[in-house]
Design a protein around this motif. Structure first.
Motif, mmCIF file in Angstrom:
data_model
loop_
_atom_site.group_PDB
_atom_site.id
_atom_site.type_symbol
_atom_site.label_atom_id
_atom_site.label_comp_id
_atom_site.label_asym_id
_atom_site.label_seq_id
_atom_site.Cartn_x
_atom_site.Cartn_y
_atom_site.Cartn_z
ATOM 1 N N THR A 99 0.832 -1.209 0.000
ATOM 2 C CA THR A 99 0.000 0.000 0.000
ATOM 3 C C THR A 99 0.863 1.253 0.000
ATOM 4 O OG1 THR A 99 -0.167 0.165 2.417
ATOM 5 C CG2 THR A 99 -1.792 -1.211 1.301
ATOM 6 N N LEU A 100 2.114 1.122 0.461
ATOM 7 C CA LEU A 100 3.018 2.276 0.472
ATOM 8 C C LEU A 100 3.432 2.678 -0.940
ATOM 9 C CD1 LEU A 100 4.075 3.814 3.030
ATOM 10 C CD2 LEU A 100 2.937 1.659 3.496
ATOM 11 N N TRP A 101 3.039 1.885 -1.934
ATOM 12 C CA TRP A 101 3.175 2.286 -3.339
ATOM 13 C C TRP A 101 2.556 3.667 -3.527
ATOM 14 C CZ3 TRP A 101 0.325 3.806 -7.505
ATOM 15 C CH2 TRP A 101 0.820 3.560 -8.788
ATOM 16 N N GLY A 120 -2.271 -3.877 -1.602
ATOM 17 C CA GLY A 120 -1.553 -4.560 -0.536
ATOM 18 C C GLY A 120 -1.435 -6.053 -0.710
ATOM 19 N N LEU A 121 -2.507 -6.709 -1.168
ATOM 20 C CA LEU A 121 -2.544 -8.161 -1.166
ATOM 21 C C LEU A 121 -1.811 -8.805 -2.333
ATOM 22 C CD1 LEU A 121 -6.170 -8.927 0.075
ATOM 23 C CD2 LEU A 121 -4.020 -9.293 1.281
ATOM 24 N N THR A 122 -1.492 -8.050 -3.362
ATOM 25 C CA THR A 122 -0.775 -8.645 -4.495
ATOM 26 C C THR A 122 0.513 -9.309 -4.026
ATOM 27 O OG1 THR A 122 -1.674 -6.973 -5.999
ATOM 28 C CG2 THR A 122 0.263 -8.199 -6.744
ATOM 29 N N VAL A 123 1.281 -8.607 -3.227
ATOM 30 C CA VAL A 123 2.529 -9.165 -2.691
ATOM 31 C C VAL A 123 2.264 -10.028 -1.465
ATOM 32 C CG1 VAL A 123 4.717 -8.570 -1.578
ATOM 33 C CG2 VAL A 123 3.988 -7.339 -3.621
ATOM 34 N N ALA A 124 1.405 -9.550 -0.559
ATOM 35 C CA ALA A 124 1.171 -10.269 0.694
ATOM 36 C C ALA A 124 0.625 -11.677 0.437
ATOM 37 C CB ALA A 124 0.208 -9.475 1.571
#
Length: 520
Positions: free
Chosen positions: A174-176, A408-412
């Motif tokens: 999300t820090l993107w 957020g969830l793409t990487v997580a």
């Protein structure tokens, strides 16, 4: 290896999932609080990605940038946007070996150094022929991003406390949007207050700031205890877990159980499987993981979000918002809105679960994008300012619902579903598929907008319909278990965590324990 095992003094099997972690909130535990505050440094890897994406949006609003590069449009503008993705793809094969061989911290540092180099190169191309140097700089930025983001999320996931892993890992991507905010308002500030080439050079140089800070301070972070255990450095791994998960208490029972579970699971993984690329498709469980990773990466990039992420200026031109300052303000406001929504969703990931948030995002994006398309058609035929404003409202609503999951969830989700022995390779697969999808997005979108205008949006409506169906029927919920225990959801009792008994308790009881912990 044997000596190090003996020196830890930790037995192979310990009282397991009935061992509670501390009931003291993390912010009241000095060492855990210190760990999470230091993770701000790790979050900068995602921030750097967002900065690059929003930077091109901001530069397109500048007449000075357009004049310097001979007004890039169509396929040439698409190439400018696609090159970082191409750079990321070029390190597809080597990024996981850097993370697995040299460590998560070193891999992150190498990537940051390469990004800094690329940012400086693209900031100072010669005016006589700027394209070669500028394009080279953008490729180098992509190479650095591929290395950095192939290691940094692994470190975050593997060092976070099990009770907070979902939130912490989801916050990362999300820090993107924080990077996008900085880029959007930096370009707006230079557009308003400066003239000449410094308008675009200053924001371009600032792209080196965040990876530069990360490069300097990454060494204050602990290395992944899972990576340390995989390299036989058991004393160091136990020290990391004791310091941060046990608040320095060497007799903490939860830390002892966690250490034993990680060590035993990694041992069984190493006995049962290889670590080569073929392992990604060797078993049925791994094949399902890879398909989920590929789908997640594609959906995160090809759901219509690429239209605004990289070509907001062109979209706004089609609905009557053509003044550069107005476009820059909309870009800046949209990035702030996206950041607030996605960060809020990150704190809800353990309450509602991953699949629920994916589904909410898919349906919300489909509805808002359909209305967006309809209003664009009305504006195209009538020129109605109200229709143009309605499209702008739908853009904000579209990104609001997308923020519930995809940032957020793409990487997580990717790092959660992967066992340690292929986690780095699986994350690299996600990064490269996302990069390829981004290349398609960034190259095709400006061509589609030029040729078809709002009619091009029907492509993404079709994709969103498919996306919702796939999420509903195929995605696996991972809420609750530890990283080691999630393997049971894909591999059943054949998973290393399923075969490893801790104090005679099976993994499903460990899953139940962590669900109870999260509910506290």
């Amino acid at each position: 290896m044997t000596d190090e095992k003996e020196s830890t003094g930790v037995p192979d099997y310990l009282p397991g999932p009935n061992v509670p972690s501390s009931t003291v909130p993390w912010w009241q535990q000095p060492k855990l609080r210190q760990l999470y505050l230091m993770m701000i440094i790790l979050f900068m890897a995602s921030t750097s990605l967002g900065y690059d994406a929003s930077l091109l949006n901001g530069l397109q609003t500048m007449d000075t940038w357009a004049a310097y590069f001979n007004d890039p449009k169509g396929s040439r503008l698409g190439l400018f946007g696609a090159l970082p993705g191409i750079g990321t793809f070029t390190v597809f094969l080597i990024a996981p070996y850097i993370a697995d061989g040299l460590g998560r911290r070193t891999g992150t540092a190498i990537g940051c150094a390469v990004i800094v180099l690329g940012a400086l190169i693209q900031a100072f191309p010669p005016q006589s022929n700027p394209d070669p140097m500028y394009l080279a700089g953008r490729i180098i930025v992509g190479v650095g991003s591929g290395i950095c983001n192939g290691a940094c999320p692994l470190l975050i996931t593997e060092v976070a406390h099990p009770d907070h892993r979902g939130k912490i890992t989801t916050i990362y991507n999300t820090l993107w949007y924080l990077g996008a905010i900085v880029a959007a308002w930096s370009t707006f500030g230079t557009l308003e207050n400066l003239s000449g080439d410094v308008q675009w050079r200053i924001p371009t140089v600032l792209q080196a700031a965040m990876p530069g800070i990360q490069l300097l301070f990454i060494w204050f972070l602990p290395e992944s205890p899972r990576w340390l255990i995989s390299k036989g450095k058991l004393d160091k791994a136990l020290k990391v877990l004791t310091t941060y998960h046990g608040n320095g208490n060497a007799d903490d029972e939860f830390v002892k159980w966690e250490f034993a579970e990680i060590r035993e699971t990694l041992r069984l993984e190493q006995e049962a499987a290889s670590t080569g690329w073929k392992e990604l498709v060797r078993t049925r469980g791994n094949r399902k993981r890879c398909l989920l990773i590929i789908l997640t990466a594609i959906f995160s990039q090809c759901s219509g979000n690429g239209l605004v992420s990289y070509y907001l200026s062109q979209v706004l031109n089609t609905i009557g918002f053509e003044e550069p300052t107005e476009q820059a303000l909309i870009n800046g406001g949209l990035t702030i809105w996206c950041f607030v929504v996605s960060l809020t969703a990150a704190f809800l990931v353990d309450r509602f679960g991953r699949k629920t948030l994916f589904m909410f995002a898919g349906v919300g994006m489909l509805i808002s994008f359909s209305i967006w398309t309809a209003c664009s058609a009305v504006y195209d035929k009538t020129g109605s300012p109200a229709a143009g404003r309605a499209v702008l409202a739908m853009i904000f609503l579209f990104y609001g619902t997308a923020g519930a999951a995809w940032p957020g969830l793409t990487v997580a989700y990717t790092v959660e579903i992967l066992p340690f022995n292929i986690r780095a390779k699986g994350l690299t697969l996600c990064t490269c598929v996302a990069a390829l999808a981004g290349i398609y997005n960034q190259y095709v979108n400006p061509l589609g907008l030029d040729a078809l205008g709002w009619r091009f949006y029907f492509v993404y409506i079709a994709i969103l319909v498919v996306e919702c169906v796939v999420i509903w029927f195929y995605f696996v919920e991972t809420q609750g278990p530890t990283l080691e225990e999630i393997a049971v959801l894909f591999d059943g009792d054949d998973a290393p965590a399923g075969r490893a008994r801790v104090g005679g308790e099976k993994t499903d009881q460990a899953v139940s324990y962590h669900e109870e912990t999260l509910a506290r």
